[in-house]
Enzyme design. Structure first.
Site, short mmCIF file in Angstrom:
data_model
loop_
_atom_site.label_atom_id
_atom_site.label_comp_id
_atom_site.label_asym_id
_atom_site.label_seq_id
_atom_site.Cartn_x
_atom_site.Cartn_y
_atom_site.Cartn_z
N LYS A 102 34.05 -10.86 -39.22
CA LYS A 102 33.50 -11.50 -37.92
C LYS A 102 34.48 -12.11 -37.15
CE LYS A 102 29.37 -12.92 -40.76
NZ LYS A 102 28.53 -13.82 -41.59
N GLN A 152 29.18 -19.74 -43.61
CA GLN A 152 29.19 -18.68 -44.44
C GLN A 152 28.43 -19.12 -45.70
OE1 GLN A 152 29.96 -15.31 -43.47
NE2 GLN A 152 28.78 -14.63 -45.31
N ASP A 165 23.54 -18.16 -36.31
CA ASP A 165 23.03 -17.29 -37.25
C ASP A 165 21.60 -17.18 -37.35
OD1 ASP A 165 24.75 -15.82 -38.94
OD2 ASP A 165 25.30 -17.77 -40.27
#
Ligand SMILES: NC(=O)c1ccc[n+]([C@@H]2O[C@H](COP(=O)([O-])OP(=O)(O)OC[C@H]3O[C@@H](n4cnc5c(N)ncnc54)[C@H](OP(=O)(O)O)[C@@H]3O)[C@@H](O)[C@H]2O)c1
Length: 291
Positions: free
Chosen positions: A52, A96, A119
């Site tokens: 990412k 994450q 997200d």
């Protein structure tokens, strides 16, 4: 059989974003800035976060990686999220997953400001997605929608079988595919570990999205000829011939299934790169909306 090449489609998305970011920069406007929080040193999480950050570099975004040891307490993590929520230079925040067991992941996700929730896991984002309103869509299902769009796959009226009902993949995927949109307008069946007639259902599927995390679970005898197969699974399996000691396997037995299909995603190089491209799109969107 044709390959739904996620690497290629993701590159096209990142190239377009790079041009947009360069233009913003030339106009003196703010460029997107993604903050990623990584707790502990889980090998797969390290790899995903590194990918990412690399995608941010490729597209001209700024990125900040905030690392914590796995023994961090929940309050410290929540305080860091609060700092990032209040930092005007940060457009998007991702944590994450998975987090260590002593931390309540839901509490952490809910602490992210909805306008930085790139997200798309915050209940405010999920609610809007269910209503079909513009919002941040969870990156993996969003990436799959972008992949179907890139290859101009006609999904209208098709029966889609989604295997897996997690909040990050299966459930949002089922909502998006059943939406009145293009891609979308599918009739969707969502399956999980208590589904009793999975093979029968899969054989009815014009589209199968496999997102359960069991390597090579979907075999040729479960697939209707001409189906479209989206393999979300990524499992590390031991491979002593590889320098890393492992290789990645999808949830679909590619070698036997591919020849029966019209379209299929490979693993790696299918859904994985699209997930990252979708995250970049969400972060760009956050930057536009927040500035
Ligand atoms: N490519 C990418 O970018 C990407 C992104 C995210 C995840 N992934 C991968 O995708 C896979 C799924 O991830 P996830 O986070 O959604 O996993 P998850 O949270 O573990 O969910 C797995 C789902 O599969 C269902 N399931 C398990 N065994 C089953 C069976 N035998 N038959 C039918 N359904 C079954 C579970 O049912 P229950 O709800 O009944 O337990 C659950 O709903 C993993 O391999 C993960 O690494 C890839």
């Amino acid at each position: 059989m044709q390959i739904l090449d996620g690497k290629l489609a993701a590159q096209a998305i990142k190239d377009a974003l790079k041009l947009d970011v360069a233009q913003r920069s030339n106009e003196g406007k703010k460029i997107p800035h993604l903050a990623a929080i990584l707790v502990g040193n889980n090998g797969a999480s390290e790899t995903y976060v590194a990918a990412k950050v690399k995608a941010c570099e490729e597209t001209g975004f700024k990125s900040t990686l905030v690392r914590f040891n796995s023994d961090i307490d929940e309050l410290t993590l929540l305080e860091e999220i609060d700092n990032l929520n209040n930092d005007p230079d940060i457009d998007g925040i991702l944590v994450q997953l998975p987090l260590p067991k002593h931390i309540d992941a839901k509490k952490v996700i809910d602490a992210i400001s909805p306008n930085k929730d790139v997200d798309g896991f915050h209940p405010a984002s999920v609610g809007k997605m269910v209503e079909g309103l513009p919002t941040f869509i969870p990156a993996t299902p969003y990436g799959i929608m972008l992949l179907l769009k890139h290859y101009k796959i006609d999904t209208k009226g098709k029966h889609a079988i989604v295997i897996g009902r997690s909040n990050i993949v299966g459930r949002p995927m089922s909502i998006l595919l059943s939406g009145n949109s293009n891609p979308g307008n599918c009739t969707v069946t969502i399956c999980h570990s208590h589904t009793t007639n999975l093979k029968e259902l899969c054989l009815q599927g014009d589209i199968i999205v496999a997102a359960l995390g069991i390597p090579e679970f979907v075999t040729a005898d479960m697939v209707k000829p001409g189906a479209i197969i989206i393999d979300v699974g990524i499992t590390r399996v031991e491979d002593s011939t590889r320098k890393s000691g492992f290789r990645l396997k999808g949830d679909v037995a590619f070698d036997q299934v591919a020849e029966k299909t019209d379209w299929i995603t490979p693993v790696p190089g299918g859904v994985g790169p699209m997930t990252i491209a979708a995250l970049m799109k969400n972060t760009y969107q956050a930057c536009i909306e927040n500035n």
